[in-house]
Design a protein around this motif. Structure first.
Motif, mmCIF file in Angstrom:
data_model
loop_
_atom_site.group_PDB
_atom_site.id
_atom_site.type_symbol
_atom_site.label_atom_id
_atom_site.label_comp_id
_atom_site.label_asym_id
_atom_site.label_seq_id
_atom_site.Cartn_x
_atom_site.Cartn_y
_atom_site.Cartn_z
ATOM 1 N N LEU A 26 0.836 -1.188 0.000
ATOM 2 C CA LEU A 26 0.000 0.000 0.000
ATOM 3 C C LEU A 26 0.875 1.243 0.000
ATOM 4 O O LEU A 26 1.989 1.234 0.529
ATOM 5 C CB LEU A 26 -0.911 0.035 1.232
ATOM 6 N N THR A 27 0.358 2.307 -0.605
ATOM 7 C CA THR A 27 1.054 3.575 -0.486
ATOM 8 C C THR A 27 1.112 3.973 0.976
ATOM 9 O O THR A 27 0.285 3.558 1.789
ATOM 10 C CB THR A 27 0.317 4.671 -1.283
ATOM 11 N N LEU A 28 2.088 4.792 1.307
ATOM 12 C CA LEU A 28 2.338 5.099 2.710
ATOM 13 C C LEU A 28 1.420 6.193 3.244
ATOM 14 O O LEU A 28 1.368 6.424 4.443
ATOM 15 C CB LEU A 28 3.801 5.502 2.903
ATOM 16 N N MET A 29 0.726 6.862 2.337
ATOM 17 C CA MET A 29 -0.181 7.913 2.774
ATOM 18 C C MET A 29 -1.488 7.794 2.018
ATOM 19 O O MET A 29 -1.524 7.343 0.876
ATOM 20 C CB MET A 29 0.443 9.296 2.533
ATOM 21 N N ASN A 63 -1.001 9.509 7.389
ATOM 22 C CA ASN A 63 0.210 8.704 7.277
ATOM 23 C C ASN A 63 -0.087 7.321 7.849
ATOM 24 O O ASN A 63 -0.296 7.179 9.049
ATOM 25 C CB ASN A 63 1.352 9.372 8.049
ATOM 26 N N ILE A 64 -0.109 6.300 7.009
ATOM 27 C CA ILE A 64 -0.415 4.956 7.491
ATOM 28 C C ILE A 64 0.848 4.138 7.755
ATOM 29 O O ILE A 64 0.768 2.963 8.086
ATOM 30 C CB ILE A 64 -1.316 4.206 6.496
ATOM 31 N N ALA A 65 2.003 4.776 7.587
ATOM 32 C CA ALA A 65 3.262 4.085 7.861
ATOM 33 C C ALA A 65 3.527 4.071 9.362
ATOM 34 O O ALA A 65 2.825 4.722 10.147
ATOM 35 C CB ALA A 65 4.417 4.758 7.124
ATOM 36 N N GLU A 94 3.996 8.926 -4.748
ATOM 37 C CA GLU A 94 3.459 7.836 -5.552
ATOM 38 C C GLU A 94 1.934 7.767 -5.482
ATOM 39 O O GLU A 94 1.331 6.827 -5.983
ATOM 40 C CB GLU A 94 4.041 6.496 -5.069
ATOM 41 N N LEU A 95 1.334 8.784 -4.875
ATOM 42 C CA LEU A 95 -0.095 8.718 -4.619
ATOM 43 C C LEU A 95 -0.892 9.465 -5.678
ATOM 44 O O LEU A 95 -0.558 10.573 -6.071
ATOM 45 C CB LEU A 95 -0.401 9.333 -3.249
#
Length: 393
Positions: free
Chosen positions: A248-251, A292-294, A378-379
């Motif tokens: 998954l993208t990090l944000m 931010n999902i990281a 990358e989002l």
């Protein structure tokens, strides 16, 4: 706190267990008895009389605990159980067996995993997980220690990586030392081992074979030659522990509204799918919520690019002005701590562009189907289409 060795009564035991049973046999068979207590009723003729003796170790060498063997495909019903007394001369019900009982004893083999272990393979550099196993000291006389059970001190902690619960093979990695030698921690970089993008299942085992998960020393579960043992996981028994491997993208970005008048009132995009949004000037304001999902801080110095359909029906691209929604100050860098979420306001004038040039007058009066496509890093996040119409002022 453990019960004393003397003055054990039915009422004391009943209250300690939280049981409604009022007879000795019922209390000895009670499922609420903590199997990890050093002293407890078990299937034995021997008696608990001295807190300094190792009498439970001499009963089948398992301290009154039944540990099932791992089966493949995985049987999720496997669980540790207490070897309860059955009654009679060879296995009597005795209230005195509760002498020294510790109701708060912890599992003697605990992985520390209380739920799904998640790994985002897109988060390069943060795909490593360390699993540390709790080991009760062998000297404990209140809590069963695995170091005193069935020669477990000669086993290696480990876990298997299975593609599914029905798989019969999977990679196995263990500590580089036996439990008795202090081996209680495994560090795995799932990116390096090429775990892939599929969901896997992580199954903790005990093995008499050491595997470091390298090309020259890699074992499948079916190659163990000895039956691995199922491992307990804290007070909640999880077998297996699910491992969620994903990309998954990090944000994440969510656009919450648009308004042509100012940046303080926002209307849902869906409001303008059948009737157009009327522009009274050259700017549109979009509020975005960025999360931010990281598992670490993320910094972005390259801010948003937007793609829209302008009043003239042309596709226009540009970089909007970005403001902090709380302070109203212009933002030149986005810094989000792990799991942090913040609101920003984008001031977009590309709706007033025609083939890359800003138009300050003579806006068309027709209705145009438009959209906003937002990107950074990358989002990319694209809204539903909506209608726009310019109102010359």
């Amino acid at each position: 706190m453990a019960l004393g060795k003397t003055n054990i009564s039915i009422d004391l035991v009943r209250r300690t267990l939280g049981s409604s049973k009022t007879d000795v046999g019922g209390l000895c068979l009670e499922d609420k008895v903590n199997m990890f207590s050093y002293y407890k009723p078990i299937d034995s003729q021997a008696q608990s009389t001295d807190p300094n003796t190792d009498w439970p170790a001499n009963i089948k060498q398992n301290f009154g605990i039944n540990i099932p063997e791992l089966t493949l495909p995985v049987d999720t019903a496997l669980n540790w159980t207490r070897d309860k007394p059955v009654g009679g001369r060879l296995s009597p019900y005795r209230l005195t067996d509760f002498g020294g009982y510790e109701h708060n004893a912890r599992p003697c083999l605990s992985s520390g995993c209380m739920g799904t272990v998640s790994v985002n393979m897109s988060d390069v550099g943060y795909t490593t997980r360390t699993f540390t196993f709790e080991q009760i000291p062998a000297s404990s006389k209140t809590n069963v220690s695995a170091l005193n059970m069935k020669g477990i001190q000669y086993y290696y902690w480990g876990f298997a990586l299975l593609t599914s619960l029905t798989a019969t093979e999977g990679k196995l990695i263990t500590c580089d030392k036996t439990i008795g030698e202090g081996g209680n921690s495994i560090t795995v970089d799932f990116f390096e081992i090429g775990a892939g993008t599929h969901h896997k299942y992580m199954l903790f085992v005990l093995s008499k074979k050491k595997s470091t998960w390298t090309n020259q020393d890699e074992w499948s579960i079916s190659d163990l030659e000895v039956d691995p043992l199922v491992v307990y996981h804290n007070s909640t028994f999880l077998n297996p522990v699910p491992l969620n491997i994903f990309n998954l993208t990090l944000m994440t970005v969510k656009m919450t509204g648009i308004n042509a008048d100012n940046s303080s009132v926002y209307s849902p995009f869906s409001n303008f799918t059948s009737s157009p949004l009327l522009f009274h000037g050259q700017y549109a304001y979009v509020k975005v919520t960025i999360t931010n999902i990281a598992e670490h801080q993320i910094n972005y110095t390259t801010l948003f690019d937007v793609e829209v359909v302008s009043f003239w029906g042309t596709v226009e691209k540009g970089t909007p002005l970005v403001l902090d929604a709380t302070t109203g100050e212009r933002v030149s860098m986005i810094v989000l701590a792990a799991r942090e979420s913040r609101d920003y306001v984008l001031e977009i004038e590309q709706f007033a562009w025609h083939n890359g040039e800003l138009q300050l007058d003579n806006y068309p009066t027709g209705v145009v189907n438009s959209y906003i496509k937002l990107g950074f890093g990358e989002l990319l996040d694209q809204t539903e289409t909506f209608q726009i119409k310019a109102r010359n002022i």
